[in-house]
Design a protein around this motif. Structure first.
Motif, PDB file in Angstrom:
ATOM      1  N   UNK A 152      15.666  33.072   9.622  1.00 15.57           N
ATOM      2  CA  UNK A 152      16.376  33.243   8.350  1.00 15.57           C
ATOM      3  C   UNK A 152      15.009  32.336   8.054  1.00 15.57           C
ATOM      4  N   UNK A 153      13.314  32.325   7.714  1.00 16.79           N
ATOM      5  CA  UNK A 153      13.240  31.562   6.485  1.00 16.79           C
ATOM      6  C   UNK A 153      11.805  33.325   6.130  1.00 16.79           C
ATOM      7  N   UNK A 154      10.987  32.373   5.401  1.00 18.43           N
ATOM      8  CA  UNK A 154      10.231  33.620   4.555  1.00 18.43           C
ATOM      9  C   UNK A 154       8.887  32.674   5.466  1.00 18.43           C
ATOM     10  N   UNK A 155       8.168  33.548   5.277  1.00 12.17           N
ATOM     11  CA  UNK A 155       6.832  33.495   5.557  1.00 12.17           C
ATOM     12  C   UNK A 155       5.955  33.680   4.557  1.00 12.17           C
ATOM     13  N   UNK A 156       5.026  33.213   3.353  1.00 10.85           N
ATOM     14  CA  UNK A 156       4.184  33.246   2.160  1.00 10.85           C
ATOM     15  C   UNK A 156       2.323  33.717   3.527  1.00 10.85           C
ATOM     16  N   UNK A 157       2.122  34.573   2.339  1.00 16.82           N
ATOM     17  CA  UNK A 157       0.139  34.875   3.162  1.00 16.82           C
ATOM     18  C   UNK A 157       0.110  35.188   2.161  1.00 16.82           C
ATOM     19  N   UNK A 158      -0.621  34.188   1.334  1.00 15.62           N
ATOM     20  CA  UNK A 158      -1.811  33.984   0.004  1.00 15.62           C
ATOM     21  C   UNK A 158      -2.606  35.431   0.396  1.00 15.62           C
ATOM     22  N   UNK A 159      -2.756  35.526  -0.522  1.00 11.81           N
ATOM     23  CA  UNK A 159      -3.780  36.975  -0.167  1.00 11.81           C
ATOM     24  C   UNK A 159      -5.263  35.942  -0.706  1.00 11.81           C
ATOM     25  N   UNK A 160      -6.502  36.387  -0.013  1.00  9.10           N
ATOM     26  CA  UNK A 160      -7.461  35.689  -0.407  1.00  9.10           C
ATOM     27  C   UNK A 160      -8.313  36.702  -1.803  1.00  9.10           C
ATOM     28  N   UNK A 161      -9.174  36.040  -3.257  1.00  8.57           N
ATOM     29  CA  UNK A 161      -9.764  36.111  -4.495  1.00  8.57           C
ATOM     30  C   UNK A 161     -11.168  36.107  -3.624  1.00  8.57           C
ATOM     31  N   UNK A 162     -11.531  37.532  -4.610  1.00  6.35           N
ATOM     32  CA  UNK A 162     -12.882  37.905  -3.874  1.00  6.35           C
ATOM     33  C   UNK A 162     -14.416  37.736  -5.439  1.00  6.35           C
ATOM     34  N   UNK A 163     -15.295  36.997  -5.341  1.00  7.20           N
ATOM     35  CA  UNK A 163     -16.287  36.852  -6.550  1.00  7.20           C
ATOM     36  C   UNK A 163     -16.797  37.245  -6.213  1.00  7.20           C
ATOM     37  N   UNK A 164     -17.614  38.520  -7.171  1.00  7.60           N
ATOM     38  CA  UNK A 164     -18.908  38.393  -6.712  1.00  7.60           C
ATOM     39  C   UNK A 164     -20.188  37.973  -7.900  1.00  7.60           C
ATOM     40  N   UNK A 165     -21.395  38.283  -6.942  1.00  9.08           N
ATOM     41  CA  UNK A 165     -22.380  37.214  -7.851  1.00  9.08           C
ATOM     42  C   UNK A 165     -23.519  37.762  -7.009  1.00  9.08           C
ATOM     43  N   UNK A 166     -24.617  36.463  -7.545  1.00  7.26           N
ATOM     44  CA  UNK A 166     -25.421  36.863  -6.650  1.00  7.26           C
ATOM     45  C   UNK A 166     -25.977  34.755  -6.900  1.00  7.26           C
ATOM     46  N   UNK A 167     -27.289  35.322  -5.586  1.00  9.23           N
ATOM     47  CA  UNK A 167     -27.663  33.537  -5.192  1.00  9.23           C
ATOM     48  C   UNK A 167     -29.013  33.962  -5.041  1.00  9.23           C
ATOM     49  N   UNK A 168     -29.538  32.394  -5.390  1.00 11.66           N
ATOM     50  CA  UNK A 168     -30.821  32.025  -5.676  1.00 11.66           C
ATOM     51  C   UNK A 168     -31.027  31.004  -4.422  1.00 11.66           C
TER      52      UNK A 168
END
Length: 409
Positions: A152-168
């Motif tokens: 008798x309960x609700x479970x919430x799964x927050x999906x990740x977000x993804x960011x494409x980039x470049x690092x130095x």
């Protein structure tokens, strides 16, 4: 089919939702409730008996569908404080309910039933969408909500977000990702000053921390297109990566704002460019991308050596396939085997600080330090072997990693 419907009605009280769902894949434009009502009427007409509407407690679902509105309210309450645009509802059905409907499927040899959880997902999803204005997304939902019927309960799964980039990476001695302390394996000890970390910082942490704060996330994982050695800089155009941000409460951030936060916090050590939002499916593509890489290295050679002599030796490596047994320095974490990699271009740029500045464009997976040193004969040919005298890399910079194409579904 009418005789089959009569047999199902003979099991006991059953709601129109469940009766209709036993034939849920027949006909179009009807809800299961409408389909069940129609079947009940048809059975009464065929038997020339009085029509009896659904009443009492359904022996299949225990009148679960009377509670769709209540479950939708629970979902909305559970989602308060989260930013999301799309949603997907799932249902964890108690075994007894599943067994009840599956018994009818088997007894009556039904060919087109719809499972109870599918209807519950759909009906609650529609109700939540109507209340919140958010859309249902079956492929890439921002949040997944699980209805735990028994609990008798609700479970919430927050999906990740993804960011494409470049690092130095401008500072040597920083690993790409977090390393647990070798002594305590992350639990904290005197060797790591009770931090649980082998190194104080990593590119992953320097990039991820400011993003986590702004998006109110619980974690961030950096997926790189390969990785440079800890003592190497990553300069030039930077290394492509995807940042996976876990459980973000905020999803609509401006990428340039996130970029500025990282570059301000990590100034002089790491810099990023966030190019676009990405999909989970792109992570595997990025990590398996066999991009060519260009390196700029300083090489120390034992004894006197003219640039002309060096250039002659480098010409013998130009376009050559190198046979490399797994280097000793990584043998503890890599399979011991011989790899073949090509040297695409190699040239001397001049002399810096009494050492030779050499630029190498190599096939993905080419071990540059061993290309120079020979690793006691484990890499052949090598500059050391060709010159007949020891040579070693004293500093290494990655200046180019090829970009991957934009990902898709």
């Amino acid at each position: 089919m009418i005789e089959q419907v009569k047999a199902i009605l003979g099991y006991g009280e059953i709601c129109d939702h469940c009766l209709g769902r036993f034939y849920g894949k027949l006909s179009f434009g009807l809800t299961n409730q409408e389909r069940g009502h129609a079947l009940r009427v048809a059975a009464a007409l065929d038997a020339n008996e009085p029509y009896h509407p659904a009443a009492g407690v359904c022996w299949v679902c225990n009148n679960l569908f009377d509670q769709v509105g209540l479950w939708a309210e629970k979902v909305c309450t559970a989602l308060e404080g989260l930013e999301y645009s799309t949603i997907l509802v799932g249902t964890r059905v108690p075994p007894l309910l599943t067994e009840s409907e599956e018994m009818v499927w088997s007894d009556q040899n039904l060919r087109s039933p719809e499972p109870l959880k599918s209807e519950m997902n759909r009906e609650v999803g529609k109700a939540v969408s109507a209340k919140t204005g958010r859309m249902v997304d079956f492929k890439h939902p921002d949040v997944v909500v699980i209805l735990d019927i028994a609990g008798d309960q609700v479970e919430v799964q927050v999906n990740p977000i993804f960011i494409y980039g470049r690092y130095q990476k401008f500072e040597r001695g920083i690993p790409q990702t977090h390393w647990d302390c070798r002594a305590c394996h992350g639990s904290g000890c005197e060797a790591c000053n009770f931090t649980g970390k082998q190194y104080a910082d990593s590119v992953e942490e320097l990039v991820g921390r400011p993003v986590m704060v702004l998006l109110k996330a619980t974690g961030a994982v950096l997926h790189g297109a390969g990785r440079e050695d800890i003592d190497a800089r990553m300069i030039g155009t930077g290394r492509p990566f995807i940042l996976e941000v876990d459980t973000p409460q905020i999803r609509s951030a401006d990428l340039k704002e996130l970029e500025l936060a990282v570059n301000t916090a990590a100034a002089g050590r790491v810099a990023v460019e966030f190019d676009r939002w990405a999909l989970r499916t792109e992570v595997e593509t990025l990590k398996s991308n066999k991009a060519h890489k260009k390196y700029r290295i300083l090489v120390e050679v034992e004894g006197d050596l003219s640039e002309d002599e060096l250039n002659l030796a480098l010409n013998r490596l130009q376009g050559v396939t190198i046979h490399q047994r797994t280097p000793r320095r990584v043998a503890h974490r890599r399979a011991d085997k011989i790899r073949e990699r090509d040297v695409l271009e190699i040239r001397c740029l001049g002399i810096e600080e009494g050492r030779y500045s050499i630029e190498v464009l190599g096939e993905a997976g080419l071990y540059i330090k061993e290309l120079i040193s020979g690793d006691d004969g484990r890499t052949r040919p090598s500059l050391t072997e060709i010159l007949g005298r020891p040579a070693q890399v004293t500093s290494l910079d990655v200046v180019l990693v090829e970009e991957m194409a934009n990902g898709g579904e």
